[in-house]
Design an enzyme around this catalytic site. Structure first.
Site, PDB file in Angstrom:
ATOM      1  N   HIS A 283       0.853  -1.180   0.000  1.00 18.15           N
ATOM      2  CA  HIS A 283       0.000   0.000   0.000  1.00 18.15           C
ATOM      3  C   HIS A 283       0.892   1.235   0.000  1.00 18.15           C
ATOM      4  CE1 HIS A 283      -2.809   2.997   1.717  1.00 18.15           C
ATOM      5  NE2 HIS A 283      -3.804   2.186   1.356  1.00 18.15           N
ATOM      6  N   ASP A 360       2.809  -4.683   7.907  1.00 16.86           N
ATOM      7  CA  ASP A 360       1.576  -3.911   7.775  1.00 16.86           C
ATOM      8  C   ASP A 360       0.412  -4.893   7.908  1.00 16.86           C
ATOM      9  OD1 ASP A 360      -0.717  -2.651   6.877  1.00 16.86           O
ATOM     10  OD2 ASP A 360       0.127  -1.991   4.964  1.00 16.86           O
ATOM     11  N   GLN A 363      -4.756  -5.315   6.646  1.00 15.52           N
ATOM     12  CA  GLN A 363      -5.705  -6.192   5.966  1.00 15.52           C
ATOM     13  C   GLN A 363      -5.747  -7.601   6.537  1.00 15.52           C
ATOM     14  OE1 GLN A 363      -7.855  -5.175   3.722  1.00 15.52           O
ATOM     15  NE2 GLN A 363      -7.033  -3.111   3.575  1.00 15.52           N
ATOM     16  N   LYS A 386     -10.436  -0.996  10.161  1.00 17.04           N
ATOM     17  CA  LYS A 386     -10.396  -2.208   9.338  1.00 17.04           C
ATOM     18  C   LYS A 386     -10.824  -3.440  10.132  1.00 17.04           C
ATOM     19  CE  LYS A 386      -7.867  -0.098   5.983  1.00 17.04           C
ATOM     20  NZ  LYS A 386      -8.301   0.163   4.610  1.00 17.04           N
ATOM     21  N   CYS A 524      -4.810   2.692  -3.708  1.00 10.92           N
ATOM     22  CA  CYS A 524      -3.559   3.139  -3.084  1.00 10.92           C
ATOM     23  C   CYS A 524      -2.496   2.048  -3.140  1.00 10.92           C
ATOM     24  CB  CYS A 524      -3.793   3.582  -1.640  1.00 10.92           C
ATOM     25  SG  CYS A 524      -4.809   5.050  -1.500  1.00 10.92           S
TER      26      CYS A 524
END
Length: 569
Positions: A283, A360, A363, A386, A524
């Site tokens: 991202h 990260d 997600q 999220k 993104c």
């Protein structure tokens, strides 16, 4: 069991105590006897838990309301069934004649006995289900639990029968919304997830009863707010498997978390000629901060490639390492393709070369169990919105040794021990990274979201979503001219595609007219899409409240588009 007649006052010492239950919920709370003798026996067997009323936990006590025995043909809680209701007069209820039952997954068990509405709902809409709070380490058969009558609960398959998506959907009020006259189908979960009653109610409770700044006052509301805020930090620690709350920093979200690491740890430890490794799937929030830092420090970015399915090429990744590699930053799950990266192996490789490793997790945390200690990463970052929590809140996990070598990145109140005009003494971690008044209420809301997921059980969520993703992947093959983007073997949630004859924004607008919300654009993640020769894609993304029926409607809407394209010639 009590012999009290229905309608008689309940003066028994083991009556269900409703103290602390919000008044708005009491009108729809039903008698624990609704699940019959089966549930009474389950409660008596619990080692330390108990029933909950609309998310409010109560201590275990034998529940002695008048009930009748369950029908003899109820051999499994997992089977569709009805159990009779006998509600005490002491509870303001309007009881239906019977209630549906669905099954648990693991042990211990809790039963939510109410729904957040002002009137008693229809029986078919009641969220009566048993849900796990933590995995049971022993035999998964409930029959092995001492104190249960095997004739009442015979051979329950708790390994596969716990996720009731209908009950879950009723926890999310926005799913009752209509768009262009059609029922909302929310398939934009990779952008943001919807919020359950548990989160909405907790935010309201905070602002009505606890609202104060934290840490700096001796009054009661400050103590309440501080307890709630630090309690949320402990919930994050438990959810991520971190070793200490000192390893957890509240930030606005993943983007701010990545910038914190880049501008604090990175600025101190990177020099000219040093190297950082990213992947093609990142991202922008895991690209741009490192580009800025590399330009400022004279460092170099290197990028790990992916194959035509969107999978990381591990051998090529390892070949990028040199003696100058200081840091690797990688996504856990690609927001553009849904690829689940082999992050544990990638972290191990990074550590062999003496590099720090950042993951990260924006997600991943809502789709699968995450244990940062097992992954071995130095930093892990995610966003609350999220994971069914509020916007404007997120978390940076940092291993203790990594945080101790990281200077503060913002100055102000709350991150200091002492200030003079000559020097400042900084607070220990994590306070040194939380300058000023933080997003207190939304941190508390995030804690409520994680509580909600733990009650469902992340293993249950992952299993349900995996089955739904497989179903959706297969169903989309029936759409002529649809090209899936990202076909890795290990995937989560995301179903990116392009459709012949249509721009991505045209597909998104057409689906919106049918009440279906998807993301259309570059997400993104432009380098990831350009790897596949694209600038944009359509991105449906799944969450725990989505259903096969919603996938079927998505497919029908796309087929109508392809039919219209064919008629155009």
């Amino acid at each position: 069991m009590s012999t009290r007649e229905p309608g008689a006052p309940d003066d028994s010492s083991d009556a269900l105590d409703l103290t602390g239950v919000p008044a708005a919920l009491r009108g729809s709370i039903l008698d624990p006897g609704v699940l019959g003798q089966v549930v009474n026996d389950l409660f008596r067997a619990l080692p330390g838990g108990g029933p909950s009323v609309a998310g409010v936990a109560f201590p275990v006590a034998p529940v002695s309301y008048p009930i009748t025995s369950p029908p003899s043909d109820v051999t499994r809680l997992a089977a569709p069934a009805s159990l009779p209701v006998s509600a005490p007069a002491s509870l303001p209820v309007s009881a239906p004649a019977s209630l549906p039952v669905s099954a648990p997954v693991s042990w211990p068990l809790r039963v939510p006995f109410g729904v957040p509405s002002d009137t008693a709902p229809d029986a078919s809409a009641l969220p009566y289900f048993l849900t796990e709070t933590r995995p049971y380490a022993g035999n998964t058969s409930i029959n092995t639990v001492p104190g249960l009558d095997p004739e009442l609960v015979p051979a329950l398959d708790v390994a596969h029968r716990g996720f009731d998506v209908g009950s879950v959907r009723r926890d999310f009020p926005i799913l009752e919304e209509r768009v262009h006259g059609k029922p909302l189908i929310w398939l934009d979960n990779a952008a943001t997830t919807q919020k359950p009653h548990a989160v909405l109610d907790r935010l309201r409770e905070f602002y009505e009863h606890e609202n104060s700044n934290i840490h700096r006052a001796a009054h009661t509301l400050a103590a309440r707010a501080t307890d709630a805020y630090e309690g949320a930090r402990e919930k994050v620690r438990r959810f991520l498997g971190a070793g200490s709350t000192r390893e957890l920093i509240f930030v606005r979200g993943t983007t701010e978390g990545m910038n914190l690491i880049a501008k604090s740890w990175g600025a101190r430890h990177l020099s000219a000629g040093d190297e950082l490794i990213l992947t093609t799937l990142e991202h922008h929030s895991n690209i741009v901060p490192w580009q800025m830092l590399a330009k400022e420090r004279g460092a170099k970015l290197r990028v790990a490639p992916v194959d035509d399915d969107g999978q990381i090429l591990l051998d090529d990744y390892e070949r990028l390492f040199t003696s100058r590699t200081k840091l690797v930053s990688m996504t856990h799950v690609s927001n553009a393709l849904g690829t689940v990266l082999p992050v544990k192996a990638m972290v191990e490789i990074a550590h062999r070369y003496g590099a720090r490793a950042i993951i990260d997790g924006a997600q991943s945390v809502s789709h699968m169990p995450v244990n940062v200690a097992d992954l071995g990463c130095d930093f892990y970052v995610f966003s609350g919105h999220k994971v069914f929590g509020p916007t404007g809140i997120g978390v940076v996990y940092g291993r203790s040794d990594a945080l101790e070598e990281t200077p503060p990145w913002q100055g102000g109140g709350n991150m200091i021990v002492d200030v003079t005009f000559e020097k400042t003494v900084y607070a220990p971690v994590p306070s040194r990274f939380e300058a000023g008044t933080g997003n207190i209420a939304d941190a508390v809301g995030l804690g409520a979201a994680l509580d909600y997921l733990e009650r469902l059980g992340m293993h249950n969520v992952a299993a349900y979503e995996h089955d739904l993703l497989v179903y959706a992947t297969d169903a989309l093959r029936a759409v002529p001219g649809l090209r899936p983007i990202g076909t890795a073997k290990e995937k989560a949630s995301v179903l990116s595609f392009v459709l012949d004859g249509y721009r991505s924004d045209e597909v998104g607008a057409a689906l919106d007219r049918d009440g279906i919300a998807v993301r259309a654009g570059h997400h993104c993640a432009q380098p990831a899409l350009r790897r596949f020769g694209l600038e944009t894609s359509v991105r449906p993304s799944l969450a725990l409240y989505n259903t096969r029926a919603e996938v079927d409607q998505l497919v029908r809407s796309l087929q109508q588009l392809t039919s219209a394209r064919n008629r155009r010639g």
